[in-house]
Design a protein around this motif. Structure first.
Motif, PDB file in Angstrom:
ATOM      1  N   SER A 104      48.158  46.045  23.432  1.00  0.00           N
ATOM      2  CA  SER A 104      47.574  46.083  24.915  1.00  0.00           C
ATOM      3  C   SER A 104      47.040  47.565  25.256  1.00  0.00           C
ATOM      4  O   SER A 104      46.109  47.791  25.968  1.00  0.00           O
ATOM      5  N   SER A 152      43.148  53.593  23.625  1.00  0.00           N
ATOM      6  CA  SER A 152      43.831  52.367  23.716  1.00  0.00           C
ATOM      7  C   SER A 152      44.516  52.295  25.369  1.00  0.00           C
ATOM      8  O   SER A 152      44.414  51.301  26.116  1.00  0.00           O
ATOM      9  N   GLN A 155      41.678  51.942  27.771  1.00  0.00           N
ATOM     10  CA  GLN A 155      41.206  50.427  27.850  1.00  0.00           C
ATOM     11  C   GLN A 155      41.986  49.461  28.619  1.00  0.00           C
ATOM     12  O   GLN A 155      41.820  48.622  29.142  1.00  0.00           O
ATOM     13  N   TYR A 156      43.388  49.776  28.571  1.00  0.00           N
ATOM     14  CA  TYR A 156      44.311  48.951  29.359  1.00  0.00           C
ATOM     15  C   TYR A 156      44.127  49.280  30.773  1.00  0.00           C
ATOM     16  O   TYR A 156      44.146  48.343  31.650  1.00  0.00           O
ATOM     17  N   ILE A 158      41.356  50.125  32.170  1.00  0.00           N
ATOM     18  CA  ILE A 158      40.085  49.489  32.562  1.00  0.00           C
ATOM     19  C   ILE A 158      40.072  48.128  32.600  1.00  0.00           C
ATOM     20  O   ILE A 158      39.684  47.193  33.446  1.00  0.00           O
ATOM     21  N   ASN A 159      40.961  47.416  31.370  1.00  0.00           N
ATOM     22  CA  ASN A 159      41.116  45.792  31.793  1.00  0.00           C
ATOM     23  C   ASN A 159      42.071  45.371  32.840  1.00  0.00           C
ATOM     24  O   ASN A 159      41.925  44.166  33.117  1.00  0.00           O
ATOM     25  N   SER A 160      42.676  46.363  33.487  1.00  0.00           N
ATOM     26  CA  SER A 160      43.767  46.002  34.357  1.00  0.00           C
ATOM     27  C   SER A 160      43.045  46.169  36.063  1.00  0.00           C
ATOM     28  O   SER A 160      43.647  45.888  36.988  1.00  0.00           O
ATOM     29  N   GLN A 161      41.887  46.713  35.983  1.00  0.00           N
ATOM     30  CA  GLN A 161      41.272  47.038  37.373  1.00  0.00           C
ATOM     31  C   GLN A 161      40.983  45.589  38.017  1.00  0.00           C
ATOM     32  O   GLN A 161      40.370  44.791  37.235  1.00  0.00           O
ATOM     33  N   PRO A 163      38.098  43.481  39.044  1.00  0.00           N
ATOM     34  CA  PRO A 163      36.916  43.447  39.004  1.00  0.00           C
ATOM     35  C   PRO A 163      36.273  43.478  40.333  1.00  0.00           C
ATOM     36  O   PRO A 163      34.891  43.867  40.341  1.00  0.00           O
ATOM     37  N   TRP A 168      43.701  49.060  41.686  1.00  0.00           N
ATOM     38  CA  TRP A 168      44.813  48.655  40.717  1.00  0.00           C
ATOM     39  C   TRP A 168      45.853  48.295  41.759  1.00  0.00           C
ATOM     40  O   TRP A 168      46.293  49.097  42.601  1.00  0.00           O
ATOM     41  N   PRO A 172      48.143  43.710  36.016  1.00  0.00           N
ATOM     42  CA  PRO A 172      46.533  43.574  35.914  1.00  0.00           C
ATOM     43  C   PRO A 172      45.868  42.734  36.593  1.00  0.00           C
ATOM     44  O   PRO A 172      46.256  41.505  36.891  1.00  0.00           O
ATOM     45  N   LEU A 173      44.663  43.263  37.079  1.00  0.00           N
ATOM     46  CA  LEU A 173      43.839  42.435  37.710  1.00  0.00           C
ATOM     47  C   LEU A 173      44.266  42.081  39.611  1.00  0.00           C
ATOM     48  O   LEU A 173      43.500  41.642  40.123  1.00  0.00           O
TER      49      LEU A 173
END
Length: 260
Positions: A104, A152, A155-156, A158-161, A163, A168, A172-173
């Motif tokens: 991740s 990496s 990106q974690y 970014i993926n956890s923001q 949307p 944060w 994540p999310l």
């Protein structure tokens, strides 16, 4: 000529000596694996804060504490490639790279696993602080050996923001809070400065989140979470700092409100 340069910003011989003494203490406190052990120095002992149970929060936050220690060395001009403490910084960075999840990119560390509240409260903080330290080291040195891990880690984040809201929090999310947001904002800004692009949409969402936390007559104050609770001095200060960091300034009236 560090002292000469720093004098213009308020430093003097005493303050520089204090920094040096602090760094020497951090050298002695570093563990053999390159980390700084949070629990050994009192993390997780606070049982309540602001009326809430803490559940041992922080006692496994080694990557976060190690990131803060590394930032102290980096801010004083010591990297893993130059400076009196380059060996200390090198070992600390190696620890963070080993602690990173290969799948991740999460830098919170292998101890920060599970749904225990003490772990959840600290996990995303650890990731963002460790990411910031890694990003600063990369920005200062351009060391290509750090780049893949930093990409990496970015990106974690970014993926956890979230949307929708743009922030944060603990998972994540999750819908965000401004406390967590500040660390992510600093980390992503440093990543950008190191030459790794951050998608425009991420920054659009971040601005949206700052707007959602705005309060006060002119929008210069800030709340911990969007439209939740009363604005506070600490959150107003953090919101103001994040806006400066993200080149998203307040209006003149809002700025006056924030500063007064």
């Amino acid at each position: 000529n560090r002292l000469q340069l720093a004098t213009a910003f308020g430093a003097d011989a005493d303050s520089e000596a204090a920094v040096q003494a602090g760094l020497q203490w951090l050298v002695r406190a570093q563990s053999s694996d390159g980390s700084w052990n949070a629990k050994r120095y009192g993390a997780g002992t606070e049982t309540h804060a602001l009326g809430e149970s803490r559940y041992g929060t922080g006692d496994k936050a080694d990557t976060g504490i190690s990131g803060l220690a590394l930032l102290a060395f980096l801010s004083a001009g010591h990297t893993h490639l130059q400076g009196e403490y380059r060996s200390t910084v090198q070992h600390g960075l190696e620890y963070l790279l080993r602690a990173q999840s290969p799948k991740s990119g999460d830098l919170s560390g292998p101890q920060q696993v599970g749904n225990d509240l003490g772990v959840l409260n600290a996990r995303m903080y650890c990731h963002s602080i460790a990411t910031l330290a890694l990003a600063e080291a990369h920005a200062m040195t351009g060391d290509a050996l750090l780049r893949d891990s930093l990409v990496s880690a970015a990106q974690y984040s970014i993926n956890s923001q979230d949307p929708r809201g743009g922030g944060w929090r603990y998972r994540p999310l999750d819908a965000g809070d401004l406390s967590q947001f500040g660390w992510q904002a600093m980390a992503l800004k440093s990543i950008s400065r190191s030459g790794i692009p951050i998608p425009d949409e991420v920054q659009v969402r971040m601005r949206r989140f700052l707007e959602s936390c705005a309060a006060g007559v002119s929008g210069g104050l800030a709340t911990y979470q969007p439209k939740n609770g009363r604005p506070s001095e600490t959150m107003t200060a953090e919101g103001f700092a994040c806006r400066l960091l993200l080149d998203y300034p307040l209006s003149a009236d809002a700025q006056h409100e924030a500063l007064t």
